[in-house]
Write an enzyme that holds these catalytic residues in place. Structure first.
Site, PDB file in Angstrom:
ATOM      1  N   GLY A  62       0.791  -1.230   0.000  1.00  0.00           N
ATOM      2  CA  GLY A  62       0.000   0.000   0.000  1.00  0.00           C
ATOM      3  C   GLY A  62       0.818   1.272   0.000  1.00  0.00           C
TER       4      GLY A  62
ATOM      5  N   GLU B 244      20.789   9.651  -2.217  1.00  0.00           N
ATOM      6  CA  GLU B 244      22.096   9.221  -2.724  1.00  0.00           C
ATOM      7  C   GLU B 244      21.938   8.021  -3.652  1.00  0.00           C
ATOM      8  OE1 GLU B 244      24.536   8.518   0.726  1.00  0.00           O
ATOM      9  OE2 GLU B 244      24.091  10.506   1.530  1.00  0.00           O
TER      10      GLU B 244
ATOM     11  N   GLY C 106      17.252  -5.260 -36.157  1.00  0.00           N
ATOM     12  CA  GLY C 106      16.155  -5.784 -36.980  1.00  0.00           C
ATOM     13  C   GLY C 106      15.453  -6.922 -36.259  1.00  0.00           C
TER      14      GLY C 106
ATOM     15  N   GLU D 144      13.347   3.268  -6.666  1.00  0.00           N
ATOM     16  CA  GLU D 144      13.994   4.394  -5.964  1.00  0.00           C
ATOM     17  C   GLU D 144      13.360   5.739  -6.365  1.00  0.00           C
ATOM     18  OE1 GLU D 144      18.045   4.356  -4.855  1.00  0.00           O
ATOM     19  OE2 GLU D 144      18.204   2.177  -5.013  1.00  0.00           O
TER      20      GLU D 144
HETATM   21  C1  LIG Z   1      12.350  -4.506  -9.418  1.00  0.00           C
HETATM   22  C2  LIG Z   1      11.998  -3.644  -8.245  1.00  0.00           C
HETATM   23  C3  LIG Z   1      12.856  -3.594  -7.160  1.00  0.00           C
HETATM   24  C4  LIG Z   1      12.546  -2.808  -6.046  1.00  0.00           C
HETATM   25  N1  LIG Z   1      13.397  -2.812  -4.948  1.00  0.00           N
HETATM   26  C5  LIG Z   1      13.003  -2.176  -3.809  1.00  0.00           C
HETATM   27  C6  LIG Z   1      13.785  -2.289  -2.614  1.00  0.00           C
HETATM   28  O1  LIG Z   1      14.864  -2.918  -2.589  1.00  0.00           O
HETATM   29  N2  LIG Z   1      13.335  -1.690  -1.491  1.00  0.00           N
HETATM   30  C7  LIG Z   1      12.167  -0.997  -1.458  1.00  0.00           C
HETATM   31  O2  LIG Z   1      11.823  -0.481  -0.395  1.00  0.00           O
HETATM   32  N3  LIG Z   1      11.416  -0.851  -2.579  1.00  0.00           N
HETATM   33  C8  LIG Z   1      11.788  -1.435  -3.742  1.00  0.00           C
HETATM   34  N4  LIG Z   1      11.023  -1.325  -4.898  1.00  0.00           N
HETATM   35  C9  LIG Z   1       9.764  -0.582  -4.841  1.00  0.00           C
HETATM   36  C10 LIG Z   1       9.804   0.699  -5.645  1.00  0.00           C
HETATM   37  O3  LIG Z   1      10.562   1.664  -4.975  1.00  0.00           O
HETATM   38  C11 LIG Z   1       8.349   1.128  -5.904  1.00  0.00           C
HETATM   39  O4  LIG Z   1       7.816   0.209  -6.844  1.00  0.00           O
HETATM   40  C12 LIG Z   1       8.268   2.549  -6.432  1.00  0.00           C
HETATM   41  O5  LIG Z   1       8.604   3.466  -5.431  1.00  0.00           O
HETATM   42  C13 LIG Z   1       6.870   2.871  -6.973  1.00  0.00           C
HETATM   43  O6  LIG Z   1       5.877   2.524  -6.066  1.00  0.00           O
HETATM   44  P1  LIG Z   1       4.608   1.655  -6.552  1.00  0.00           P
HETATM   45  O7  LIG Z   1       5.119   0.466  -7.276  1.00  0.00           O
HETATM   46  O8  LIG Z   1       3.746   1.408  -5.375  1.00  0.00           O
HETATM   47  O9  LIG Z   1       3.876   2.572  -7.595  1.00  0.00           O
HETATM   48  P2  LIG Z   1       2.793   3.721  -7.246  1.00  0.00           P
HETATM   49  O10 LIG Z   1       3.317   4.592  -6.182  1.00  0.00           O
HETATM   50  O11 LIG Z   1       1.482   3.066  -7.033  1.00  0.00           O
HETATM   51  O12 LIG Z   1       2.765   4.525  -8.597  1.00  0.00           O
HETATM   52  C14 LIG Z   1       1.968   4.175  -9.725  1.00  0.00           C
HETATM   53  C15 LIG Z   1       2.061   5.306 -10.747  1.00  0.00           C
HETATM   54  O13 LIG Z   1       1.517   6.489 -10.189  1.00  0.00           O
HETATM   55  C16 LIG Z   1       2.431   7.551 -10.276  1.00  0.00           C
HETATM   56  N5  LIG Z   1       2.253   8.404  -9.107  1.00  0.00           N
HETATM   57  C17 LIG Z   1       2.125   8.042  -7.810  1.00  0.00           C
HETATM   58  N6  LIG Z   1       2.015   9.110  -7.019  1.00  0.00           N
HETATM   59  C18 LIG Z   1       2.103  10.193  -7.826  1.00  0.00           C
HETATM   60  C19 LIG Z   1       2.068  11.602  -7.618  1.00  0.00           C
HETATM   61  N7  LIG Z   1       1.955  12.121  -6.405  1.00  0.00           N
HETATM   62  N8  LIG Z   1       2.175  12.407  -8.698  1.00  0.00           N
HETATM   63  C20 LIG Z   1       2.316  11.908  -9.932  1.00  0.00           C
HETATM   64  N9  LIG Z   1       2.358  10.592 -10.198  1.00  0.00           N
HETATM   65  C21 LIG Z   1       2.257   9.735  -9.161  1.00  0.00           C
HETATM   66  C22 LIG Z   1       3.787   6.896 -10.298  1.00  0.00           C
HETATM   67  O14 LIG Z   1       4.774   7.741 -10.888  1.00  0.00           O
HETATM   68  C23 LIG Z   1       3.530   5.641 -11.110  1.00  0.00           C
HETATM   69  O15 LIG Z   1       3.641   5.912 -12.475  1.00  0.00           O
HETATM   70  C24 LIG Z   1      11.350  -2.056  -6.030  1.00  0.00           C
HETATM   71  C25 LIG Z   1      10.501  -2.092  -7.150  1.00  0.00           C
HETATM   72  C26 LIG Z   1      10.805  -2.864  -8.241  1.00  0.00           C
HETATM   73  C27 LIG Z   1       9.871  -2.904  -9.413  1.00  0.00           C
END
Ligand SMILES: Cc1cc2nc3c(=O)[nH]c(=O)nc-3n(C[C@H](O)[C@H](O)[C@H](O)COP(=O)(O)OP(=O)(O)OC[C@H]3O[C@@H](n4cnc5c(N)ncnc54)[C@H](O)[C@@H]3O)c2cc1C
Length: 396
Positions: free
Chosen positions: A143, A255, A353, A377
């Site tokens: 969430g 960072e 291609g 990140e």
């Molecule tokens: C392969 C992978 C590795 C990861 N590794 C880690 C890890 O090691 N540790 C960790 O803690 N997390 C990790 N993550 C989690 C990652 O940081 C989150 O997926 C990321 O922060 C996006 O959150 P969400 O997936 O919930 O997308 P959401 O927050 O649900 O976003 C969905 C869409 O809405 C857009 N959006 C959301 N809020 C806004 C806003 N206020 N304004 C405009 N647009 C918005 C976003 O840009 C996105 O396009 C990882 C994710 C992946 C896919």
């Protein structure tokens, strides 16, 4: 890529960004050689099996790249953030999964411990993280992604220990890691000011690594769920102070995203190198594909984009090492570098291609690996938000 070295350890003020110290050059060359000789042959099978080679992880420790900035007294190389960035680029130009494994270890886990760890925590955990233990950084939940501080994992003070309950999602390195930095809220009434960082060992009671994601790209990098069920964490394993976890999360990620910029730089560079080689071999209309001016212009544009991304990533890293503000530059570097990676890897597939669209050739993997740079990140929108805030300030 063209880089030159300085004979001295210190850079002359005003030196071009791509001039490297002897130490930086040494790390760059040794990791480049290792990546080409030892990682490249394993890339297709690691991608197919979605599994990181244990032997490679062992080699990363032997090469001294799992504790780049960790002071020598705790077993690290005592080098700089910039060196870590160069290493992530070199690994990622061959395999972005290896790049992110080393990136998370250095720019998130080790950095958090170096900066906020107590002497006892440093002695114990940095010694492990530089010798044989992979680290992971657990902030995100089902969430709470972009809205990271809405996290629902709770920490309860039970006198002699803390008890953590909740679930984390998307945790890079989780399958291999022995140490996790886990963020939980110890005082939800205080909102984000209740967020606290904990050092959790894999075998602490109540801690389980759950389902592994079946991903599109960086398939050899493990991404798993974590389950904390009455997980007991010793009192002394709070990182920094209770309630200061939000600061640790923000500052390490500021960072860390320079490292992701470096990973994307490597991905773009790796794909472009293959595309250049292929177009010089492949013949159509009685000549090589690279001899068509239309193709030359596409390659020239990609090389220019790559150079711009490199300068942005290197500048952000140099600013960080110099103790100067780098928030905006880091966000811009990650945003731009991940855009360049998607564009350049897509072009590379195009230049191959039909062959580019098959798993027989390496470029489709670079394309798949590039996408995540715009997601983790902090998504691209989150980077744009940070950049906008620093430009528009509060006078709207
Ligand atoms: C392969 C992978 C590795 C990861 N590794 C880690 C890890 O090691 N540790 C960790 O803690 N997390 C990790 N993550 C989690 C990652 O940081 C989150 O997926 C990321 O922060 C996006 O959150 P969400 O997936 O919930 O997308 P959401 O927050 O649900 O976003 C969905 C869409 O809405 C857009 N959006 C959301 N809020 C806004 C806003 N206020 N304004 C405009 N647009 C918005 C976003 O840009 C996105 O396009 C990882 C994710 C992946 C896919």
């Amino acid at each position: 890529m063209t880089t030159t070295t300085t004979p001295a350890d210190e850079l002359t003020p005003g030196a071009p960004l791509t001039v490297l110290t002897e130490e930086e050059q040494m790390f760059q060359q040794s990791v480049r050689d290792f990546a080409i000789e030892k990682i490249r042959p394993l890339v297709p099978s690691m991608d197919r099996d979605a599994a990181m080679s244990k032997e490679l992880i062992k080699s990363f420790f032997e090469l001294g790249i799992m504790g780049v900035e960790v002071p020598e007294q705790w077993g690290g190389a005592g080098s700089t953030f910039f060196t870590a960035v160069l290493i992530v680029e070199e690994l990622s130009h061959v395999d972005a999964s290896c790049g992110v494994l080393v990136d998370v270890q250095n720019t998130l886990v080790n950095n958090a411990l170096i900066r906020w760890g107590s002497d006892d925590q440093k002695s114990k955990y940095l010694a492990m993280l530089t010798s044989d233990t992979v680290g992971a950084y657990a902030l995100s939940e089902a969430g709470s992604g972009s809205d990271a501080f809405a996290l629902a994992t709770r920490a309860e003070d039970r006198g002699d220990s803390w008890v953590l309950n909740g679930q984390k999602l998307w945790i890079t390195n989780a399958a291999e890691a022995g140490v996790f930095i886990v963020f939980a809220n110890a005082n939800p009434d205080a909102g984000y000011k209740g967020i606290t960082a904990f050092i959790v060992e894999r075998d602490f009671p109540g801690f389980t690594v759950g389902k592994k994601e079946d991903k599109t790209g960086i398939r050899a990098s493990s991404t798993c769920e974590l389950i904390l069920e009455d997980c007991r964490v010793p009192k002394e394993n709070v990182l920094g102070e209770p309630g200061k976890g939000y600061k640790i999360a923000i500052e390490t990620l500021n960072e860390g995203r320079i490292g992701i910029g470096a990973q994307m730089l490597g991905v773009a560079r790796g794909a472009l190198e293959y595309a250049i080689a292929y177009t010089k071999e492949r013949r159509q209309f009685g000549q090589t594909v690279a001899s068509f001016q239309g193709v030359q212009f596409q390659i020239a544009q990609a090389a220019t984009d790559l150079e711009a991304a490199r300068l942005m990533v290197y500048n952000a890293a140099r600013l960080k090492d110099a103790g100067k503000p780098f928030l905006r530059e880091a966000a811009m570097a990650k945003l731009f570098s991940s855009q360049v990676a998607e564009k350049v890897t897509s072009l590379s597939v195009q230049l191959y291609g039909g062959n580019g669209y098959t798993k027989e050739y390496p470029v489709e993997k670079f394309w798949r690996d590039s996408k995540v740079g715009q997601i983790y990140e902090g998504t691209s929108n989150m980077q744009l938000g940070t950049i906008a805030k620093t430009i528009l300030t509060d006078r709207l």
